[in-house]
Scaffold this motif. Sequence first.
Motif, PDB file in Angstrom:
ATOM      1  N   UNK A   1     -18.814   8.504  53.229  1.00  0.00           N
ATOM      2  CA  UNK A   1     -18.427   9.337  54.380  1.00  0.00           C
ATOM      3  C   UNK A   1     -17.511   8.560  55.300  1.00  0.00           C
ATOM      4  N   UNK A   2     -16.455   9.213  55.728  1.00  0.00           N
ATOM      5  CA  UNK A   2     -15.545   8.643  56.714  1.00  0.00           C
ATOM      6  C   UNK A   2     -15.243   9.732  57.726  1.00  0.00           C
ATOM      7  N   UNK A   3     -15.852   9.572  58.913  1.00  0.00           N
ATOM      8  CA  UNK A   3     -15.822  10.614  59.938  1.00  0.00           C
ATOM      9  C   UNK A   3     -16.425  11.902  59.358  1.00  0.00           C
ATOM     10  N   UNK A   4     -15.691  12.996  59.344  1.00  0.00           N
ATOM     11  CA  UNK A   4     -16.229  14.258  58.831  1.00  0.00           C
ATOM     12  C   UNK A   4     -15.732  14.548  57.424  1.00  0.00           C
ATOM     13  N   UNK A   5     -15.453  13.467  56.677  1.00  0.00           N
ATOM     14  CA  UNK A   5     -14.903  13.628  55.328  1.00  0.00           C
ATOM     15  C   UNK A   5     -15.764  12.887  54.320  1.00  0.00           C
ATOM     16  N   UNK A   6     -16.035  13.569  53.192  1.00  0.00           N
ATOM     17  CA  UNK A   6     -16.770  12.944  52.092  1.00  0.00           C
ATOM     18  C   UNK A   6     -15.762  12.717  50.958  1.00  0.00           C
ATOM     19  N   UNK A   7     -15.708  11.468  50.499  1.00  0.00           N
ATOM     20  CA  UNK A   7     -14.750  11.117  49.446  1.00  0.00           C
ATOM     21  C   UNK A   7     -15.470  10.424  48.312  1.00  0.00           C
ATOM     22  N   UNK A   8     -14.742  10.267  47.180  1.00  0.00           N
ATOM     23  CA  UNK A   8     -15.272   9.574  46.005  1.00  0.00           C
ATOM     24  C   UNK A   8     -14.410   8.351  45.757  1.00  0.00           C
ATOM     25  N   UNK A   9     -15.085   7.238  45.568  1.00  0.00           N
ATOM     26  CA  UNK A   9     -14.348   6.006  45.270  1.00  0.00           C
ATOM     27  C   UNK A   9     -13.667   6.160  43.908  1.00  0.00           C
TER      28      UNK A   9
END
Length: 591
Positions: free
Chosen positions: A15-23
Amino acid sequence: MKFMKIGSRPDTFYTEEATRSVISDVPSDLVIQINNISYLLHKLQFTLLPKCGLLQRLCSGSDDSSTITLKLHDIPGGEEAFELCAKFCYGITINVCAHNFVPAFCAAKFLQMTESVEKGNFVLKLEAFFNSCILEGWKDSIVTLQTTAKLTEWSENLGIIRKCIDSIVEKILTPPAKVTWSYTYTRPGYKKSLQSIPRDWWTEDISNLDVDLFRCIITAIRSTYMLPPQLIGEALHVYACRWLPDTTRIRTPESSVSQTEDVFEKSRRILEAIVSMIPADRGSVSVGFLLKLLSIANYLGASPVLKAELIRKSSLQIDEATVSDLVFPSQSSSSQHFYDIDLVVPVIESYLMRWRRQPPETVENTQLIRTIRRIGKLIDTYLQMVARDKNMPVSKVVSLAEALPDIARKDHDNLYKAINIYLKEHPDLSKADRKRLCRSLDCQKLSPEVRAHAVKNERLPLRTVVQVLFFEQDKGSRATDPRMLTQELFQREKQMQISRDDLNKLHLGGDEQSVSTEGLRRTPVLESSSRDNQKKKRLEKNLQQLEIEIEEVEAKKGAREDGSSGSKLDPKKIIQSRSRSDHGRDKGRER
């Protein structure tokens, strides 16, 4: 609790702020927005689109090299459910259990992750887990059913609710000896390792369900006619204890400041549901439970219709009640007394209304007489308890005491005890209220021991003591010496400051006129002899005259100066002269 593990890759979501990402080394080309969360994902790199029919359709008209943004705010289960589906597509390890199955299954259905899109897809795996693990387990089925409350429409359409209810009902109907699964049973004194499985082993676990789901299970159980009404009643009792307020610990609604109207409304809905599910069979629930529901209804401000139904049901079993079943703190914010006597009065009145409708030949039935006398003893014992309440109004005590018909009391000893306790706890009671309280007392129905106590009781009104003396003479009791009784009357004379001239007026001749007065309690007694009937009429006539003369004497008491003298009174005249005049009249009739 069983669970299913799918995937083998480590969790690379962050999670980065209001964002969910995939490495990943590959840049994201698909943005999915759900509520306030944005997911930066990949269309083809990790088979997200190949497994999701909905995403394939939404991305069908776009360029493969461009980044697409999709809004899926209406996905069932929200971002958490979507993330489970996304991790499945990425091969990341996920654990599915009864707690998260429903949102995961609904989201997978929403995303069209079916076999027609790709073999071995998420929906197929979830269905296999549901049928082979969740539905086979007891607590798994209940937990899963419990989670459907947030996705009711989806769960209903997908058949989850129906299958869970069928599984739960099937297990409830299983003979206790064949129950092999774990269950919750916390009754005091019960030890699973030492005792056999109780018939109500299932009641505590299903009490965790929402009231609508609980109703579905109870309705399904009752439709089979395989369990006795008492077991249904026990399940309702456990559910009520789980969700409804305990009025034995609550004084008034104002004492619970944190309680909001929404909470009260929810409690009222639960109460109405419970009452509607009570089996019609007598004894399916105890009268104590019905009275408890009535107390809760008063506390919550339930509808008059619901209260009337609880009063009716309680009155049908009031003869089974104990004093502890009747004891509840008052729910009225304006009353200062502790006991809720207003809860008991309408129940008794409802019972008596039905009892009076019985045909005369039915009322004389021995069983009915035993029943109403059992109720009479119960109420008199209850009055002894509430009489200790220093703030209990005399009007409420009198109202309940006089509600019972004469036949409800074989004797008035217990009623006398209640009156004596009330007089002792309320020493400042006015003369009028003391007379009003003793009005319900029938001196003819007192035992010799109680009559002996009554004539010495300084708290009783003078008229009550004279009535006791009069009936003592009439009955010719050997338990009490008449000389002792007249001596007690003289002692009362000194306490009341009544002169001997006025007290001597209480002597009645045989030909004195009868005058009707209010406040004299008459108890009809069946006599086989006309002579006995005539004697009874003369007795009542003489008592009526006594009532009038006592009132005259007491009225003069306040105006008389200290030291006034009267003619000397022969004590025997008060008690014995009436007997001589009556005896002479009886002899004349015999001739």
